[in-house]
Design a protein around this motif. Sequence first.
Motif, mmCIF file in Angstrom:
data_model
loop_
_atom_site.group_PDB
_atom_site.id
_atom_site.type_symbol
_atom_site.label_atom_id
_atom_site.label_comp_id
_atom_site.label_asym_id
_atom_site.label_seq_id
_atom_site.Cartn_x
_atom_site.Cartn_y
_atom_site.Cartn_z
ATOM 1 N N UNK A 2 0.821 -1.194 0.000
ATOM 2 C CA UNK A 2 0.000 0.000 0.000
ATOM 3 C C UNK A 2 0.865 1.258 0.000
ATOM 4 N N UNK A 3 1.984 1.203 0.705
ATOM 5 C CA UNK A 3 2.893 2.354 0.729
ATOM 6 C C UNK A 3 3.511 2.550 -0.641
ATOM 7 N N UNK A 4 3.838 1.417 -1.286
ATOM 8 C CA UNK A 4 4.436 1.505 -2.619
ATOM 9 C C UNK A 4 3.483 2.149 -3.603
ATOM 10 N N UNK B 80 1.506 4.592 -3.105
ATOM 11 C CA UNK B 80 1.210 6.013 -2.892
ATOM 12 C C UNK B 80 1.770 6.827 -4.049
ATOM 13 N N UNK B 81 0.900 7.580 -4.660
ATOM 14 C CA UNK B 81 1.350 8.414 -5.772
ATOM 15 C C UNK B 81 2.275 9.498 -5.222
ATOM 16 N N UNK B 82 3.423 9.624 -5.879
ATOM 17 C CA UNK B 82 4.342 10.675 -5.444
ATOM 18 C C UNK B 82 3.925 11.956 -6.135
ATOM 19 N N UNK C 93 6.727 17.451 -4.558
ATOM 20 C CA UNK C 93 7.988 17.220 -3.847
ATOM 21 C C UNK C 93 9.167 17.200 -4.815
ATOM 22 N N UNK D 129 -4.963 17.809 8.052
ATOM 23 C CA UNK D 129 -4.719 16.604 7.253
ATOM 24 C C UNK D 129 -4.679 15.359 8.130
ATOM 25 N N UNK D 130 -4.121 15.527 9.315
ATOM 26 C CA UNK D 130 -4.011 14.397 10.236
ATOM 27 C C UNK D 130 -5.405 13.938 10.665
ATOM 28 N N UNK E 60 -9.120 6.636 7.394
ATOM 29 C CA UNK E 60 -8.641 5.301 7.768
ATOM 30 C C UNK E 60 -9.780 4.466 8.350
ATOM 31 N N UNK F 113 -2.249 11.462 -2.327
ATOM 32 C CA UNK F 113 -1.377 10.571 -1.553
ATOM 33 C C UNK F 113 -2.009 10.138 -0.224
ATOM 34 N N UNK G 3 -2.473 6.277 0.862
ATOM 35 C CA UNK G 3 -1.897 5.721 2.080
ATOM 36 C C UNK G 3 -2.959 4.980 2.891
#
Lengths: 503, 486
Positions: free
Chosen positions: A11-13, A15-17, A21, A143-144, A151, A176, A180
């Motif tokens: 799932x982390x992989x 994540x669209x970058x 950034x 955002x948090x 989630x 992103x 996540x």
Amino acid sequence: MTTSLDYVNPRVRAIRVSTQSFLQNLAHQITQNMTQGGQKPLKGVIDLSSGDPHRAGMKPVSFVRQVLAVCLYPHLLQDKIFSLDVKLRAQRLLQICEGQSLGSYTASSGLHHIRQTIADFITKRDAGISANPRNVFISSGAQRALMVVVKLLSSGEGQTQTGILTPQPCPYTLPPLLDEAGVLAVPYRLMEERGWALDLNQLRQALDSARGGCNPRAIYISNPGNPTGHVQDRNSIQEVIQLATAEKLLLLVDEVYQDSVYGQNTEFLSYKKVLFEMGQEFSETVELVSFHSLSCASVAECGLRAGYMEAVNIDPDVMKVFDTMLCTDISAPTTGQLALDLMLNPPGPGDPSYDTHAQELLLTRTVLTRNAQRALEVLNDLPGFSCQPAMGGIYLYPSVKLPAGIREQAEMLELGADVFYCQKLLEEERLLLGAGQDSGEAGSHHFRLCVLVPTYVLEDALHRLSAFHLHLMGHHTVAGRNVKGKAGCSSQSGLTCVQPTTV
Amino acid sequence: MSVLQEISSNVKNMKTLEYSLLARWTKQIKEDLRQGVKKPFREVIDVSWGDPHRGGVKPLTFVRQVLAACLYPQLMNGEKLPVDVRQRAQKLLDGCAGWSRLVFSKCSFSLGSYSATGGLPEIVQRVSEFISRRDGGVPSNPENIFLCCGSQWALTRILNVLVNAEAPFPTGVLTPAPCYSTTPLSIEGLGGVVIPYYLSEERGWELQVEELHRALESCKGACHPIALYVINPGNPAGQVQSRKSMQEVIRFASEKRLFLLADEVYQGCVYGETEFVSYKRVLSEMGPPLSDTVELASFHSASKGFMGECGLRGGYVELVNLDPAVKKYIYTLFCADSSPPVLGQIALDLMTNPPQPGDPSYLLYYQETQHIRSTVVKNVKKACEVINSLQGFSCQAVEGGAFAFPRIHLPAKAIQKAKEAGMQPDTFYCLRLLEEAGVLASPGSDYGQEEGTFHIRFCILLPHDVLGELLQRLSDFHTQFMKDFS
């Protein structure tokens, strides 16, 4: 290595970058190279891509900084430079902190006193529709808080995977975040021709097309719109609420820019207020979570990291889970929490700090309005650029028709054309804009620029943008004036930036 | 029907702590006291957190002066703040402005900006220099350091990369028992599984490598263990690991191909004879191939130690021997949350670079930190003496950390009573302690303990007189309790 790529959580992989950034790193490198070059550089990087007014030079609100300074170093209570209301507020805030220090942790959903302040603010804002502090949760930034709710919603895979309807364009941090959490984004188009308005048909279409492919459970709204600057009217909000009711969707409403509405005949209406004015059948059933934070226009204390969410009609057992999840952060930064109090409960008429405070806020609003107007004019004058007027928020979101040559070059480099443009703009003119692609629209040629910056910064940025763009397009006029000689010479002649005038 | 009725199962798995029951009671009691209800005590002593300021320890003057000056630079006008405070604040503000500072020399520098995601580069650089100094010269690369909103935040992000909730076998993380409660909560919230390894209480809470082997064996076929989490100095058990023990752990991690997560936030709080040495240093001194291959993340924070600035949320993680591609994903996750709080980052800078002899602020700084240190040493000694003198109470030596974690030898009657009330025996004890003596400690059940044993945890980073009061109340209560249930 034990943890090779194979082991990284898929799932982390996934994540669209964001290209944000990538561009920010590039900007950082450019700055490093400039400082290491030894020579005094002619112009530094201007960053209009992030909503970070202080970085660009906007001044912090004095009252906020003074009270926090005293809270940090209470010895200052004896200092004559601080007015009485600053000291009284600092004392009151220190009393609510454990051990009278803002170095202490707080309860994971925030200091009760601050939750009360937030509830009082909301009640006042919504003309008496009451808010309960128990429904308010403070976190390290909005955002948090959004992540906590998303989630909770996240479950299933394939056809049962949770989906959330998201505006197109959306805030660049949203894709992103959804990745996540393992939630699918279901985009609904905003209508650019109508100032980026929400369209019920678009929402319905998105919903219909989503069903069967995933399980849509919520609608995400940004109002005032980030990055579009659109402010919804009552009718529009009602339509969304009705749809959410009919389709049993949770409303997630990001209202961070509620304090910066400047359009003529436009006012901010909170979703909660509209909801409660629609009568009991809605006000007692529609589930809504709204978000706000310090990173808003007036206070813009992005670096202090605090925000909150208000939960409306959410099951108390579910709210307990909000609290459990926030526990893993232990608590939001205490200074940020105190800053929320200062933001939402500012000095009142008669208080010693009132005049200065009111002037500072008025100045910010004036700069924002003026800049938005000026930028709109300049952009609309540039060939190929077209920008809808914004009614609120801190960004403009112009579209641009890029020549085939640019699009081809970008394709060869496997970059979106807008990203490629931003990269070249950064390299040649040291100006950083945000690329529309990050806002969820592949192939869109839009840019995002923050206009809540000192006016002289904006002028400089527009100057650089014009020079770059005209050179690119091969034209010879800049905002009504003819530039003699080769296009682009103004950028190559090493003109120093426009002299700072009073902001 | 609520949209949120079907809550993600991972989130549902997060245990509710026993502590939350006690927290609710405390709120009620505090409210009663405010209303003037008569109780056997005038105020509640809350020692359930590792939060020195909450307990009454004063913040360090230098730290607060610099932070105030950074927030409100006008304070630097004139001479009211010492010159080294002003210099440090100016240096930090120069670092904060970011990329616009070159052009706009009149630009007002401000802490209100987002910072670069790994942290403000100047501060990251100084943190890496601190680490290198601490480890006797072992090099530390700023590119492997990420500042964050508290060390737990960084730990959760790293866990997120490692824990795969969608794999056929759940991901397992070896965690000490007892263990600070937030970490297991994070593991469960991500869909991972906690594999407890029991520290040996009779040997001063020593970590024994045989126990690590046993723990790993026990989960064979049930989960896929990916990481080993160690806390040194320990929380809640205040042990400080010996070099030998750390070498065994490293060899174990290497042999079993586990990612080593070293929570070292209490490295500044060591009182016994064993000195703190970092996992990174031990690893480096073991030489290749171990020093080049064992993957390690070590965590530190401004919340602990004598600075105790928990509320500022400043922490960092240093990554060692990570595959660059994996590090990229960690960076992505860190990026997703804009940036760590700038004040927290500044706190880290001050922690890793305190005033030096000769600086104007040095004397006061030294006095303040020495005072806190000597207080804690006294506290530890007194707490252990008092507890060990009571019947049915015993405490291992506290060599480091912020807590005492004594064992209560509960009589059968008390255990029975607790069962009838539907709670864990040590929670029952803590509840009675709260109601009758006004002391809020946390029950061992929240940390994991050997079956049939019971403990409580309380913070010892307190002013000495507050600890004295605490111990008095605790002894009186305990003596009575043991009598009542004998």
